[in-house]
Design a protein around this motif. Structure first.
Motif, PDB file in Angstrom:
ATOM      1  N   PHE A  21      35.224  43.665  38.579  1.00 47.63           N
ATOM      2  CA  PHE A  21      36.513  44.333  38.738  1.00 47.63           C
ATOM      3  C   PHE A  21      37.593  43.346  39.166  1.00 47.63           C
ATOM      4  N   TYR A  22      37.309  42.498  40.137  1.00 37.96           N
ATOM      5  CA  TYR A  22      38.327  41.575  40.635  1.00 37.96           C
ATOM      6  C   TYR A  22      38.580  40.423  39.674  1.00 37.96           C
ATOM      7  N   ASP A  78      31.065  42.475  50.043  1.00 36.06           N
ATOM      8  CA  ASP A  78      32.020  43.016  49.072  1.00 36.06           C
ATOM      9  C   ASP A  78      33.283  42.158  49.028  1.00 36.06           C
ATOM     10  N   VAL A  79      33.759  41.755  50.193  1.00 35.09           N
ATOM     11  CA  VAL A  79      34.931  40.883  50.254  1.00 35.09           C
ATOM     12  C   VAL A  79      34.633  39.562  49.551  1.00 35.09           C
ATOM     13  N   LEU A  84      35.352  35.929  44.991  1.00 38.75           N
ATOM     14  CA  LEU A  84      34.778  35.100  43.927  1.00 38.75           C
ATOM     15  C   LEU A  84      35.209  35.604  42.558  1.00 38.75           C
ATOM     16  N   GLY A  85      35.273  36.916  42.388  1.00 36.11           N
ATOM     17  CA  GLY A  85      35.738  37.480  41.127  1.00 36.11           C
ATOM     18  C   GLY A  85      37.186  37.125  40.843  1.00 36.11           C
ATOM     19  N   ALA A  86      38.025  37.176  41.875  1.00 35.97           N
ATOM     20  CA  ALA A  86      39.437  36.814  41.707  1.00 35.97           C
ATOM     21  C   ALA A  86      39.576  35.346  41.306  1.00 35.97           C
ATOM     22  N   ILE A  90      41.152  33.864  37.706  1.00 38.98           N
ATOM     23  CA  ILE A  90      42.180  32.825  37.635  1.00 38.98           C
ATOM     24  C   ILE A  90      41.636  31.620  36.864  1.00 38.98           C
ATOM     25  N   GLY A  91      40.391  31.272  37.138  1.00 45.76           N
ATOM     26  CA  GLY A  91      39.754  30.166  36.405  1.00 45.76           C
ATOM     27  C   GLY A  91      39.657  30.455  34.922  1.00 45.76           C
TER      28      GLY A  91
END
Length: 107
Positions: A21-22, A78-79, A84-86, A90-91
Motif C-alpha cells: 500500500f505505501y 507496521d510503521v 520501507l514501502g514508501a 520513491i525508488g
C-alpha cells in the motif's frame, strides 16, 4: 488484526499489505504532487515531500489506532513496513524514470 487470506497461510501477510500500500501511495502521491504543482517542483524536492508525507501519514495512523481505538492495535512493525514501502515507491520512480527514460518534469 488478522488479515483474512481466504484459508491460505501467508506469513506476515499484513506486513506485505502495508508495504505494498505505501509503495503505491508514495509512487502515485509523488506523481500526483507533480501534477498538482504543474511541474514547478523539481524531481528531488517532489520525491522528498512525497516520502515524508507517506511516512508521517503511516505514523499518524498507527498513533491514532493506539490512542483512539479499542479493537485495533498499533505495531512498530507496521510503521517499518509502511516506511520501507514508501522508500520502495520513491525508488521505483527514480528507477523507472532514470536517465534512459527521463520524466518530463517541466511542461
Amino acid at each position: 488484526m488478522d488479515l483474512d487470506t481466504g484459508g491460505l497461510n501467508i506469513p506476515y501477510a499484513d506486513k506485505i499489505v502495508h508495504f505494498t500500500f505505501y509503495l503505491v501511495f508514495a509512487f502515485v502521491g509523488s506523481l500526483s504532487l507533480r501534477e498538482r504543482t504543474s511541474g514547478s517542483l523539481g524531481l528531488r524536492k517532489t520525491l522528498i515531500i512525497g516520502l515524508i508525507f507517506a511516512i508521517l501519514y503511516g505514523m499518524l495512523i498507527e498513533v491514532l489506532q493506539y490512542t483512539l481505538t479499542t479493537d485495533r492495535m498499533a505495531e512498530f512493525a507496521d510503521v517499518l513496513a509502511n516506511t520501507l514501502g514508501a522508500f520502495a515507491g520513491i525508488g521505483l520512480i527514480r528507477w523507472f524514470f532514470s536517465k534512459k527514460n527521463p520524466l518530463k518534469w517541466k511542461f
